[in-house]
Design an enzyme around this catalytic site. Structure first.
Site, mmCIF file in Angstrom:
data_model
loop_
_atom_site.group_PDB
_atom_site.id
_atom_site.type_symbol
_atom_site.label_atom_id
_atom_site.label_comp_id
_atom_site.label_asym_id
_atom_site.label_seq_id
_atom_site.Cartn_x
_atom_site.Cartn_y
_atom_site.Cartn_z
ATOM 1 N N GLU A 127 -1.716 7.673 -5.692
ATOM 2 C CA GLU A 127 -1.945 6.077 -6.268
ATOM 3 C C GLU A 127 -0.666 5.201 -5.796
ATOM 4 O OE1 GLU A 127 -4.782 5.856 -6.557
ATOM 5 O OE2 GLU A 127 -5.849 5.609 -9.078
ATOM 6 N N THR A 180 -6.117 -3.451 -5.415
ATOM 7 C CA THR A 180 -5.160 -2.830 -7.370
ATOM 8 C C THR A 180 -3.767 -3.744 -6.753
ATOM 9 O OG1 THR A 180 -6.477 -0.962 -7.504
ATOM 10 C CG2 THR A 180 -4.594 -1.571 -8.552
HETATM 11 N N1 HSE Z 1 -5.382 0.619 -14.512
HETATM 12 C C1 HSE Z 1 -5.672 0.855 -13.138
HETATM 13 C C2 HSE Z 1 -5.572 -0.981 -12.891
HETATM 14 C C3 HSE Z 1 -6.950 1.205 -12.663
HETATM 15 O O1 HSE Z 1 -6.022 -1.471 -13.651
HETATM 16 O O2 HSE Z 1 -5.080 -1.700 -11.866
HETATM 17 C C4 HSE Z 1 -6.995 1.321 -11.445
HETATM 18 O O3 HSE Z 1 -8.483 1.506 -10.224
#
Ligand code: HSE
Length: 298
Positions: A127, A180
Site C-alpha cells: 500500500e 488513491t
Molecule cells: N483509507 C484509504 C483511503 C483506502 O481512503 O485513501 C484506499 O482504498
C-alpha cells in the site's frame, strides 16, 4: 511446493472510518499462484488481466513479499503468477488484494511462521508503494476476512468485528480510474473538532450496531463528515446514487475506499437486489459504464 490463492476485494473506510474500517467482499478477487524456488529471489513470472510492473520492487505483491522475507529467519525464494481480476484504481482494494494474497500464500508455504497481524504489516508495504501511505484498512479484511477495525497503527492492533447475519453490500464501479494517491492528496490535513465529534460518534455507533445486529444504528452511523464531502466531487452522480439507493431501501453507504466505487449496505438479500437495480438505473440514465457486485458481509 506450490499454492493457489484467491484474495477478495475489500471496501475500506465504510463511510465514517477513514483508514480504520473495512470489510471483505465475496467477489471479485485476485488469484495467484506461488511457487517456492531453489533460487533465493522473488520473481514475478506472469501478470494477467492488467498491465502492471513485473519488477518486484515496483510491484505491490513483490514489495510485500520482500518485506516478509526480510524478517524470515531462513532462506527462501519464490515465483509469483498473478491473475488480476480487480481493476486497479477501482476503489475496492485492488493493490491490497495482491499484497495480502502473496504474503498469506508465502506464509503457508513456509509453515506459518508469521501471525496474521504480522502479515498485515508486510502487506502494508504494498500500500505504501501504491498510494504513498501504508494504510491497512483494505489489507486487514483481505487477510482476516469479514469486517475489521484497525484500532491502532503503532502498534498495529486489528480487531475483527461480528456482523449481523443479514448484512449485504452492493458495490457499483463507474468505469473511471481514481488513483488513491490523488484522492488522498486533495484531503485537508486538519479536521475541525465539531466534525471529529460527529465522526467518532458514528464510528462508535457503527461498530456497536454491527456487534448488536442493530440495523437502525448501522444506518444512522453511515455518515462521513470529513472525507466524503471532499472526495465525492470526483465521482459521477454520487449524490444521486446515494439518494436512489436509500429510497430503494439501503441502510446507507458512501465511497468505497478512495473511489470511484460506491458501496451501499442493506438488510437482506432482497433489499440489496433492489438497491443494486436502483444504483444501476442511475448510471444507465446518465450513460456511465459500470459494473456492479453484490456480496454478503461476513
Ligand atoms: N483509507 C484509504 C483511503 C483506502 O481512503 O485513501 C484506499 O482504498
Amino acid at each position: 511446493s506450490e499454492i493457489k490463492t484467491f484474495t477478495p476485494g475489500t471496501v475500506a473506510n465504510v463511510s465514517c472510518g477513514f483508514d480504520v474500517l473495512g470489510f471483505a467482499l465475496d467477489s471479485p478477487g485476485d488469484e495467484m499462484v506461488l511457487r517456492r524456488t531453489v533460487e533465493k529471489t522473488v520473481k514475478i513470472t506472469r501478470i494477467d488481466g492488467y498491465d502492471l510492473p513485473k519488477e518486484p520492487l515496483r510491484n505491490v505483491a513483490g514489495v510485500a513479499l520482500l518485506a516478509m522475507l526480510k524478517e524470515y529467519r531462513g532462506d527462501a525464494g519464490f515465483e509469483i503468477e498473478i491473475y488480476k481480476k480487480i481493476k486497479p484504481g477501482s476503489g475496492i482494494g485492488s493493490s491490497a488484494a495482491s499484497a495480502a494474497g502473496v504474503v498469506v500464500a508465502a506464509n503457508k508455504l513456509l509453515g506459518e511462521p508469521f501471525s496474521k497481524t504480522e502479515l498485515v504489516r508486510f502487506a502494508m508495504e504494498g500500500e505504501r508503494l501504491a498510494s504513498g501511505v501504508a494504510h491497512a484498512d483494505n489489507i486487514a479484511p483481505a487477510i482476516f476476512g469479514g469486517f475489521t477495525l484497525v484500532r491502532s497503527y503503532a502498534p498495529l492492533d486489528i480487531i475483527t468485528l461480528d456482523t449481523p447475519s443479514e448484512l449485504f453490500a452492493t458495490v457499483i464501479h463507474p468505469q473511471i480510474e481514481v488513483r488513491t494517491a490523488d484522492a488522498r492528496e486533495i484531503l485537508k490535513k486538519n479536521v475541525l473538532l465539531k466534525d471529529a465529534i460527529k465522526q467518532w460518534g458514528n464510528v462508535g455507533g457503527l461498530v456497536a450496531g454491527l456487534m448488536k445486529s442493530d440495523y437502525g444504528l448501522i444506518s444512522r452511523s453511515l455518515e462521513d463528515a470529513i472525507v466524503e464531502p471532499i472526495r465525492s466531487i470526483l465521482i459521477p452522480a454520487f449524490q444521486e446514487v446515494k439518494l436512489k439507493s436509500k429510497e430503494a431501501g439501503a441502510l446507507g453507504g458512501g465511497i468505497s475506499g478512495s473511489g470511484p466505487s460506491i458501496f451501499m449496505l442493506s438488510k437482506g438479500e432482497e433489499a440489496a437486489q433492489q438497491v443494486k437495480m436502483a444504483m444501476a438505473d442511475v448510471y444507465e440514465k446518465v450513460g456511465i459504464d459500470f459494473d456492479i457486485h453484490l456480496s454478503k458481509v461476513n
